[in-house]
Design a protein around this motif. Structure first.
Motif, PDB file in Angstrom:
ATOM      1  N   LEU B  77     -12.943  -5.047 -11.191  1.00  0.00           N
ATOM      2  CA  LEU B  77     -11.614  -5.344 -10.652  1.00  0.00           C
ATOM      3  C   LEU B  77     -11.725  -5.532  -9.151  1.00  0.00           C
ATOM      4  CD1 LEU B  77      -8.453  -4.903 -11.851  1.00  0.00           C
ATOM      5  CD2 LEU B  77      -8.545  -3.191 -10.073  1.00  0.00           C
ATOM      6  N   ASP B  82      -3.846 -10.305   0.930  1.00  0.00           N
ATOM      7  CA  ASP B  82      -3.560 -11.726   1.098  1.00  0.00           C
ATOM      8  C   ASP B  82      -4.260 -12.293   2.327  1.00  0.00           C
ATOM      9  OD1 ASP B  82      -2.072 -11.708  -1.128  1.00  0.00           O
ATOM     10  OD2 ASP B  82      -0.135 -11.539  -0.135  1.00  0.00           O
ATOM     11  N   ALA B  84      -7.079 -11.514   3.596  1.00  0.00           N
ATOM     12  CA  ALA B  84      -8.508 -11.729   3.381  1.00  0.00           C
ATOM     13  C   ALA B  84      -8.782 -13.110   2.794  1.00  0.00           C
ATOM     14  CB  ALA B  84      -9.073 -10.642   2.467  1.00  0.00           C
ATOM     15  N   LEU B 108      -8.668 -10.044 -10.798  1.00  0.00           N
ATOM     16  CA  LEU B 108      -8.343 -10.171  -9.383  1.00  0.00           C
ATOM     17  C   LEU B 108      -6.935  -9.638  -9.156  1.00  0.00           C
ATOM     18  CD1 LEU B 108      -9.032 -11.401  -6.565  1.00  0.00           C
ATOM     19  CD2 LEU B 108      -7.960 -13.502  -7.349  1.00  0.00           C
ATOM     20  N   VAL B 109      -6.806  -8.732  -8.212  1.00  0.00           N
ATOM     21  CA  VAL B 109      -5.477  -8.204  -7.878  1.00  0.00           C
ATOM     22  C   VAL B 109      -5.183  -8.555  -6.428  1.00  0.00           C
ATOM     23  CG1 VAL B 109      -4.090  -6.121  -7.592  1.00  0.00           C
ATOM     24  CG2 VAL B 109      -5.651  -6.319  -9.530  1.00  0.00           C
ATOM     25  N   LYS B 110      -4.039  -9.209  -6.201  1.00  0.00           N
ATOM     26  CA  LYS B 110      -3.668  -9.586  -4.844  1.00  0.00           C
ATOM     27  C   LYS B 110      -2.618  -8.618  -4.323  1.00  0.00           C
ATOM     28  CE  LYS B 110      -4.013 -14.513  -5.916  1.00  0.00           C
ATOM     29  NZ  LYS B 110      -3.219 -15.752  -5.968  1.00  0.00           N
ATOM     30  N   THR B 111      -2.823  -8.123  -3.132  1.00  0.00           N
ATOM     31  CA  THR B 111      -1.803  -7.243  -2.563  1.00  0.00           C
ATOM     32  C   THR B 111      -1.412  -7.749  -1.180  1.00  0.00           C
ATOM     33  OG1 THR B 111      -3.373  -5.780  -1.478  1.00  0.00           O
ATOM     34  CG2 THR B 111      -2.789  -5.243  -3.742  1.00  0.00           C
ATOM     35  N   ALA B 112      -0.196  -7.366  -0.782  1.00  0.00           N
ATOM     36  CA  ALA B 112       0.333  -7.872   0.485  1.00  0.00           C
ATOM     37  C   ALA B 112      -0.313  -7.160   1.670  1.00  0.00           C
ATOM     38  CB  ALA B 112       1.846  -7.708   0.518  1.00  0.00           C
ATOM     39  N   GLU B 116      -0.852  -1.107  -0.037  1.00  0.00           N
ATOM     40  CA  GLU B 116      -0.730  -1.494  -1.441  1.00  0.00           C
ATOM     41  C   GLU B 116      -2.106  -1.599  -2.091  1.00  0.00           C
ATOM     42  OE1 GLU B 116       1.213  -5.188  -2.324  1.00  0.00           O
ATOM     43  OE2 GLU B 116       3.159  -4.188  -2.465  1.00  0.00           O
ATOM     44  N   LYS B 119      -3.419   1.819  -2.874  1.00  0.00           N
ATOM     45  CA  LYS B 119      -2.706   2.399  -4.016  1.00  0.00           C
ATOM     46  C   LYS B 119      -3.214   1.786  -5.317  1.00  0.00           C
ATOM     47  CE  LYS B 119       1.901   3.643  -2.398  1.00  0.00           C
ATOM     48  NZ  LYS B 119       3.232   3.047  -2.342  1.00  0.00           N
ATOM     49  N   ALA B 120      -3.358   0.476  -5.303  1.00  0.00           N
ATOM     50  CA  ALA B 120      -3.830  -0.218  -6.502  1.00  0.00           C
ATOM     51  C   ALA B 120      -5.247   0.241  -6.847  1.00  0.00           C
ATOM     52  CB  ALA B 120      -3.789  -1.723  -6.298  1.00  0.00           C
ATOM     53  N   GLU B 123      -5.119   3.611  -8.436  1.00  0.00           N
ATOM     54  CA  GLU B 123      -4.633   3.486  -9.815  1.00  0.00           C
ATOM     55  C   GLU B 123      -5.763   2.970 -10.714  1.00  0.00           C
ATOM     56  OE1 GLU B 123      -0.983   3.583 -10.752  1.00  0.00           O
ATOM     57  OE2 GLU B 123      -1.942   3.790 -12.705  1.00  0.00           O
ATOM     58  N   ALA B 124      -6.448   1.927 -10.225  1.00  0.00           N
ATOM     59  CA  ALA B 124      -7.488   1.288 -11.041  1.00  0.00           C
ATOM     60  C   ALA B 124      -8.643   2.242 -11.315  1.00  0.00           C
ATOM     61  CB  ALA B 124      -7.987   0.028 -10.352  1.00  0.00           C
ATOM     62  N   GLU B 136     -10.989  -4.987  -0.993  1.00  0.00           N
ATOM     63  CA  GLU B 136     -11.362  -5.725   0.206  1.00  0.00           C
ATOM     64  C   GLU B 136     -10.273  -5.527   1.249  1.00  0.00           C
ATOM     65  OE1 GLU B 136     -11.870  -9.865  -0.461  1.00  0.00           O
ATOM     66  OE2 GLU B 136     -12.590 -10.247   1.569  1.00  0.00           O
TER      67      GLU B 136
END
Lengths: 483, 250
Positions: B77, B82, B84, B108-112, B116, B119-120, B123-124, B136
């Motif tokens: 994961l 964003d 990056a 792929l998880v995109k965070t602002a 965030e 946190k993601a 969680e992951a 990243e």
């Protein structure tokens, strides 16, 4: 006070309040006439959009009685309460409760309950408060005036001219007679009202596959009670789903506030789900991610949980297959992250049938991964050779200034992001033609080069357009970089 | 009410011996593995920095090959901010494939923002079915402090998922990470050989359970291991200029 609207280029009264009615003002009269009768008349222009919006809001509120609510513009609502009346102590009680609650919100309301929508509608307008026992619609509406059928004014007028004043009198005539004189449409309406045939009404929202709800005698405010009740609803829903061997793909929690405001929260899952703990967890995630938190105000008096879409769950039971369980666990994580960040931010990749580098792989929401067909991923490099495609691709290729020995040769030096790079190694070109059948405007062919600079930075650059054939001054871009 | 499948996963998890869950994964590079006492610990937090400006692409490349090595065929994961993607490009499935990573196992998880993203990541890391979680986070955001890295370390070890913090364009700061790598680009040409393979100048700047060092390594996409870059095993080590050479010479 009266409400006015412009009809045929004249301001006409469209609605009157009780006081105006007492002064014998009637809808339909010209505003000028009304003013002549009552000089201090207060007139407000009608706002149809706001009316419509208000009606929708009331319909939302009415969802507390049944999920099957339809709008009957301009002022009506249909509620199909089949199978829901026992929750409120019978039909008459339900009607009274609903009307009372709306009156409390200072709406003037007339309601009736009957076996068909048309009969209920006629009764609501001309004999509010009536509850018709099953099969007795014809009898109940017999004494209503013809206008209650809401027919074309011309037809209503014709009946009156013929001396027929009530629906009962019209119903007594033979069908052939009526059809010959007024057409099929009129007879169909009459039959609907009489309960001889039922015209279906269409609900505002798609009906949920499953639902469970909690009513509270005292509106609940505390977060803990709300969470607990959501969890117990999830359990009830889970039992319902289990009986049918299904799992939910989309769920909605609806919070009905005592003061009439309704809040809906939706979650999606990537896998048919019926585990109450998972459902509860996802809603907790959803509640935590709200930009405007759930405001209980004076409390919620009803919380409902609906499975909007359920699908067959091939094996709800635990599998001993390790891979299978792993896939499920990851799907649950994807659901959690999607609920928090939005489905468009949790992605997986799908291969596409194209040579254009930026289109060769697309990202799709990971929750919908199963429904997107992915091609076999094609490895481009030969065994033990260097990668042919960069690890990172710029969404918009970045322009660079290039010095090349010959216009159609590889670059020698280039300036990218204000830094000068000297090319020590270059390989190419790999010529990639834009697929003409995909776009209307012809895009130039690209010559890609793999280059390495003196520091060891490996980039993927291309010349946009074939020198001499497509352009005389080709531009260069950096499209990505290799590991 | 716990779903039976979760229960089974929990039981299975608790039955595994501690050592197995935190096994050391050899990189394949002998000198580095010696330094790491057999390899990199899985179920721990590792940090990858770019050693200097302009070398961020190599840090990104090292992080993903590193992750490919640690994933053991499990899913990977990638969480990215964003910002990056604007600065260093979007992760390309085709590129990952060319490095020997199956895009079907890539999420792929995109965070602002960084908060965030952290946190993601947290969680992951609680999903034991994942192999590796990469976050990243460019620059030095406030939310990424010692406490945040401790939390990640804890989550990683609890569920035996390897965590990688990829920090392009950032200055190393105090953290609870198991290892810290500073990565520079390295030329890939060797005599008349084919060029362009993934070569990194990787400096192990911090190692909780061992010594440090600096090596030039090549990622072999076919075998899924790191190798010393060059003709012989020594060539890579010789190219390094690390202060504590004595450690890995032993």
């Amino acid at each position: 006070m009266v409400i006015t609207a412009k009809i045929d280029n004249a301001l006409r009264v469209t609605a009157v309040d009780a006081k105006a009615a007492q002064l014998s003002l009637k809808p339909g009269m010209a505003l000028a006439d009304a003013r002549a009768m009552v000089p201090h008349l207060q007139a407000i222009e009608a706002d149809n959009d706001a009316d419509r919006k208000l009606l929708e809001d009331i319909a939302d509120w009415c969802d507390r009685y049944t999920p099957f609510v339809a709008v009957d513009p301009p002022h009506g609502l249909f509620l199909d309460v089949t199978g829901a009346t026992h929750l409120f102590g019978g039909e008459a009680k339900l009607l009274a409760t609903a009307c009372e609650a709306l009156a409390k919100q200072r709406f003037s309301v007339q309601g009736a309950l009957a076996g068909t929508a048309a009969a209920a509608r006629s009764l609501a307008h001309y004999a509010p408060g009536t509850t018709v026992p099953k099969g007795e619609e014809a009898y109940a509406i017999a004494s209503l005036p013809i206008a209650a059928l809401d027919l074309d004014p011309v037809i209503t007028h014709a009946f009156r001219r013929a001396g027929l004043k009530t629906i009962g009198q019209v119903a007594a005539r033979t069908r052939n007679e009526l059809t010959a004189r007024f057409g099929k449409d009129m007879v169909a309406r009459l039959d609907n009202a009489l309960g001889k045939s039922a015209k279906p009404i269409s609900p505002r929202r798609a009906l949920p596959d499953y639902m469970a709800e909690h009513r509270f005698a005292e509106p609940v405010v505390t977060e803990e009670v709300i969470r607990n009740s959501l969890f117990s609803l999830a359990r009830s829903l889970s039992r319902l789903l289990e009986q049918r061997g299904e799992g939910a793909r989309a769920l909605e929690a609806i919070f009905f506030r005592a003061d009439g405001i309704v809040r809906r929260l939706q979650i999606q899952t990537g896998w048919p789900t019926r585990d109450a703990a998972i459902i509860e967890r996802l809603f907790r995630e959803r509640l935590a991610s709200l930009s405007d938190p759930l405001d209980p105000g004076f409390g919620f008096d009803l919380i409902r949980l609906e499975a909007l879409r359920a699908e067959r769950d091939p094996d709800g039971t635990a599998s001993f297959d390790k891979d299978d369980n792993a896939a499920k666990e990851i799907a649950f994580l994807v659901d959690r992250l999607s609920t928090r960040l939005g489905a468009h931010r949790v992605l997986s990749f799908a291969a596409q049938d194209t040579h254009i580098p930026e289109a060769a792989a697309v990202t799709v929401p990971a929750q919908q991964q199963a429904s997107v067909a992915s091609r076999q991923w094609p490895v481009l490099r030969n065994r033990y050779e260097a990668p042919r495609r960069p690890l990172r691709l710029f969404t918009t290729p970045e322009p660079i200034e290039v010095t090349a020995a010959v216009p159609d040769g590889p670059p020698i030096r280039f300036r990218w992001r204000r830094v000068l790079h000297t090319v020590t190694l270059a390989e190419g070109p790999e010529r990639i033609a834009m697929e003409w059948w995909r776009s209307e405007t012809r895009r130039p062919t690209r010559d890609y080069f793999r280059v390495e600079d003196e520091a060891g930075l490996r980039l993927w650059v291309y010349r946009d357009g074939l020198y001499g054939r497509e352009t005389m001054q080709p531009r260069w871009f950096v499209h990505g970089f290799f590991a | 009410m716990t779903q039976p499948s979760h229960l089974i996963a929990t039981l299975r998890h608790s039955l595994e011996p501690e050592e197995a869950r935190h096994a050391r994964v050899p990189l394949g590079h002998a000198a580095a593995d010696l330094c790491l006492q057999g390899g990199l610990r899985s179920g721990a937090l590792h940090e990858v920095f770019s050693a200097q400006a302009g070398h961020e692409p190599s840090a990104v490349g090292f992080a993903i090959t590193f992750a490919a090595r640690m994933a053991h065929g499990k899913s990977l994961l990638w969480i990215r901010q964003d910002f990056a993607a604007l600065e260093f490009g979007e992760l390309s499935a085709m590129g990952a494939l060319e490095l020997g990573l199956d895009p079907a196992r890539l999420l792929l998880v995109k965070t602002a923002d960084a908060t965030e993203a952290l946190k993601a990541a947290h969680e992951a890391l609680s999903c034991a079915s994942l192999g590796v979680v990469i976050a990243e986070i460019p620059g030095t955001p406030k939310s990424l402090d010692l406490t945040a890295s401790r939390r990640l370390t804890l989550a990683a070890s609890q569920h035996a998922v390897t965590a990688i913090l990829l920090r392009p364009a950032a200055k190393p700061d105090p953290s609870a990470a198991e290892t810290r790598w500073l990565v520079r680009a390295a030329p890939s040409r060797l005599e008349d050989d084919d060029w362009g393979v993934a070569v990194f100048d990787a400096e192990l700047a911090r190692n909780r359970h061992g010594t440090t060092g600096r090596w030039v390594m090549e990622w072999s996409a076919n075998d899924g291991v790191f190798k010393p870059f060059g003709r012989t095993a020594d060539t890579g080590a010789m190219a390094s200029a690390s202060a504590d050479r004595s450690h890995w010479a032993a």
